[in-house]
Design an enzyme around this catalytic site. Structure first.
Site, PDB file in Angstrom:
ATOM      1  N   HIS A 173       0.816  -1.204   0.000  1.00  0.00           N
ATOM      2  CA  HIS A 173       0.000   0.000   0.000  1.00  0.00           C
ATOM      3  C   HIS A 173       0.849   1.254   0.000  1.00  0.00           C
ATOM      4  CE1 HIS A 173      -4.062  -1.679   0.717  1.00  0.00           C
ATOM      5  NE2 HIS A 173      -3.369  -2.695   1.216  1.00  0.00           N
ATOM      6  N   GLU A 199       2.985  -0.137   4.250  1.00  0.00           N
ATOM      7  CA  GLU A 199       2.294   1.129   3.951  1.00  0.00           C
ATOM      8  C   GLU A 199       3.376   2.207   3.824  1.00  0.00           C
ATOM      9  OE1 GLU A 199      -0.950   3.079   3.022  1.00  0.00           O
ATOM     10  OE2 GLU A 199      -1.618   1.639   4.530  1.00  0.00           O
TER      11      GLU A 199
END
Lengths: 309, 319
Positions: free
Chosen positions: B116, B178
């Site tokens: 992500h 992330e």
């Protein structure tokens, strides 16, 4: 005789457009705020109208619904017969043209400021469409001086084929205001503050101009578009290289032949070719991947504006 | 939820998923690259399947088509009867659950790594379920030790009584990377390269584990969510201000009661009215405006992670 584009009469009607791209939020929220409370954009004797140009795209927080509103204010699109089958933005362009244009008309708007954001590291940018527009050169000089030491760059998009039919181009004095870097769909307080200041100084200039203030001849440095450079792509048209880390975030800085430009997904550096230094802008703008533009090459030059007489 | 506390056999079935959100470009481009050239994902004791999780959203360069895919892996979505009107992502979640799960079953993949990006200034953030996921905790620790310059922060998402809904929760062990800040729709070379290196190190760690490396107990610091704060809004629900310049970009830094958190369009500052220090993350994440989240409040805590069982070195699989 060179045509001078000097405003001879006072400026009467100014529009401030936000949401031409629905996910460029600074303009959206400044305009929405000014629609509620317009005190900060009022100047004596001047009508200043804030306006959301692409409300459907704003609602969906997307750049556009059917097509890019900021590319279709040409005669062909503006002249199409109105129908429900037309793309949303073409119908919207015609509505905007009737409200704010035609260029030079009796009740038309003299100046349109169109507010934009970019994911590129371009800082405060003013976009000029016509190099002979002395009034705007004076305005831009005033804005740059007022913002200093905060840098403010001028991007000149005058070009026989690369100039595009912007929303603001329906006014006699079109001004693009572009501030970045800001992601699409994000509203940053620092970027909001910068754009707000640019508008304040622009409106102050118009007010001084209308009051008859003298603006001596001036010169400004501008960056004029030369060409657009696409990403290297593979046989399927997929991107095969990214903006090189040395070029990333280096908008307005010189790029010399031999300097790294792209980095392939396999790790190879691709340098700038040719024999002249260029000044890249719109480096890695999210919305330009589909327009096949990794960055635009510009050249630096000086524009001069006469005084008002 | 019967995820085994710690693996006692080598991990054989591993997947890396990109494009779970179609406009988070590091994972999109990595997944597309590996689907063409998977060689760099292979290790001696296992192979890794690359997956482009949300192809329709990726093609449109959008986060999702109908429904956030990374909120769709609950038993309610996964196990309800399919209908022709199902949102695209519900159908896709069921497909991924077939491929990588089924969630909470013995047939699920051993490990899924989900990639992500965020528009928030979260640097390198490692997202796992809880401190009880021993394998994931050792993996996070390994990444932190390998890359001290990255200051990898660990975010543990599970809230008491809440069912997990994210993609990597379908496997027996999972982790999400992330990386930010990166705008949606933009591919930055520096973040892409960092993501690729981290994936390689994750796979190296699994190989080390499979080959019988010892991983002793250690102490770890992590952040877990205690609440969310929305933007200030007008009666009509529109934004009335935005994240204050003193909070913007300060993910994982302490926020004290009384510090400014929002700046209104009319100029005033709104101050943080919580009762204790929190550590905000996902500050000004583009995708969270519609979820009513300006930032996630977390608390920092420290815990001990027990040693992992040492495996007998694994032979290379026949496949």
């Amino acid at each position: 005789m060179t045509s001078c584009h000097l405003a001879e009469a006072p400026i009467k009607k100014v529009a401030i457009f936000g949401g031409t791209h629905g996910n460029e939020l600074t303009g959206v929220f400044l305009v929405k705020h000014w629609l509620e409370n317009g005190a900060e954009i009022q100047r004596t004797g001047l009508e200043v109208k804030p306006f959301i140009t692409n409300p459907s795209a704003v609602k969906k927080c997307t750049r556009y619904i059917d097509c890019d509103l900021n590319r279709i204010f040409d005669l062909e699109n503006l002249g199409k017969k109105m129908s429900e089958d037309l793309p949303y933005e073409v119908r919207r362009a015609q509505e905007i043209y009737h409200l704010f244009g035609p260029k030079g008309g009796e009740d038309s708007y003299d100046i349109i400021f169109d507010l934009h954001n970019t994911t590129s590291n371009m800082g405060c940018t003013l976009i000029l469409e016509d190099s002979r527009n002395n009034f705007l050169i004076q305005m831009f000089h005033y804005i740059k001086t007022s913002l200093a030491p905060l840098p403010c760059y001028v991007y000149l998009i005058e070009h026989p084929s690369l100039k595009y039919a912007t929303t603001r181009s329906i006014a006699k004095y079109p001004v693009g205001i572009e501030v970045g870097p800001q992601p699409q769909g994000v509203l940053r307080a620092d970027i909001l503050d910068q754009m707000r200041k640019m508008i304040k100084h622009a409106l102050d200039f118009i007010h001084h101009f209308n009051e008859g203030k003298e603006f001596p001849p001036c010169a400004i440095e501008v960056y004029k578009i030369i060409e657009k450079v696409d990403y290297p792509r593979d046989a399927n048209g997929e991107i095969a290289a990214v903006i090189h880390p040395n070029l990333q975030d280096q908008d307005w800085k010189p790029l010399h032949p031999g300097d790294p430009m792209f980095l392939t997904l396999d790790g190879k550096t691709m340098p700038l070719g040719g024999d002249r230094t260029v000044y890249p802008v719109f480096v890695n703008e999210a919305a330009y991947y589909e327009k096949k533009e990794a960055f635009a090459k510009t050249t630096k030059l000086t524009l001069n504006a006469k005084d008002r007489q | 939820m019967c995820s085994l506390p710690v693996p006692r056999e080598p991990l054989r079935r591993v997947a890396v998923t990109g494009g779970t959100h179609g406009n988070e470009m590091s994972g999109v481009y990595l997944a597309q690259h590996w689907l063409q050239s998977p060689a760099e994902l292979q290790r001696l004791s296992f192979s890794t399947v690359p997956v482009l999780a949300n192809p329709a959203a990726t093609a449109a360069c959008r986060r999702y088509v109908d429904h956030d895919l990374n909120r769709t892996f609950t038993s309610s979505f996964l196990n309800s009867r399919p209908t022709p009107d199902d949102p695209y992502e519900v159908t896709r979640a069921r497909e991924l659950n077939q491929l990588l799960g089924p969630k909470a079953s013995g047939r699920a993949f051993d490990f899924v790594l989900d990639l992500h990006n965020t528009t928030a200034n979260m640097g390198t953030c490692l997202i796992a379920k809880s401190s009880h996921e021993v394998f994931a905790m050792h993996l996070c620790h390994h990444l932190q030790l390998q890359y001290p310059e990255l200051s990898c922060q660990v975010f543990l998402y599970q809230r008491p009584g809440e069912e997990s809904y994210n993609l990597d929760s379908v496997a027996k062990n999972g982790l999400a990377l992330e990386l930010g800040p990166q705008p949606q729709g933009v591919l930055r070379a520096d973040i892409f390269s960092r993501m690729r290196t981290l994936v390689a190190t994750v796979l190296d760690f699994i190989e080390l584990f499979n080959q019988g490396t010892a991983f002793p107990a250690f102490e770890m610091e992590a952040y877990r969510p205690v609440g969310v704060v929305d933007f200030p809004r007008t009666d009509a629900g529109n934004l009335a201000g935005t994240v204050h310049p003193q909070l913007q970009d300060r993910d994982f830094q302490p926020l004290q009661p009384g510090a400014p958190i929002f700046q209104m369009f009319s100029g005033e500052d709104l101050l943080y009215e919580g009762e204790s220090t929190v550590y905000p993350v996902f500050i000004n994440e583009a995708a969270y405006y519609e979820k009513g989240i300006a930032f996630v409040q977390t608390e920092k805590f420290t815990f001990t992670v027990p040693a992992m069982p040492v495996l007998n070195p694994a032979p290379s699989p026949a496949s």
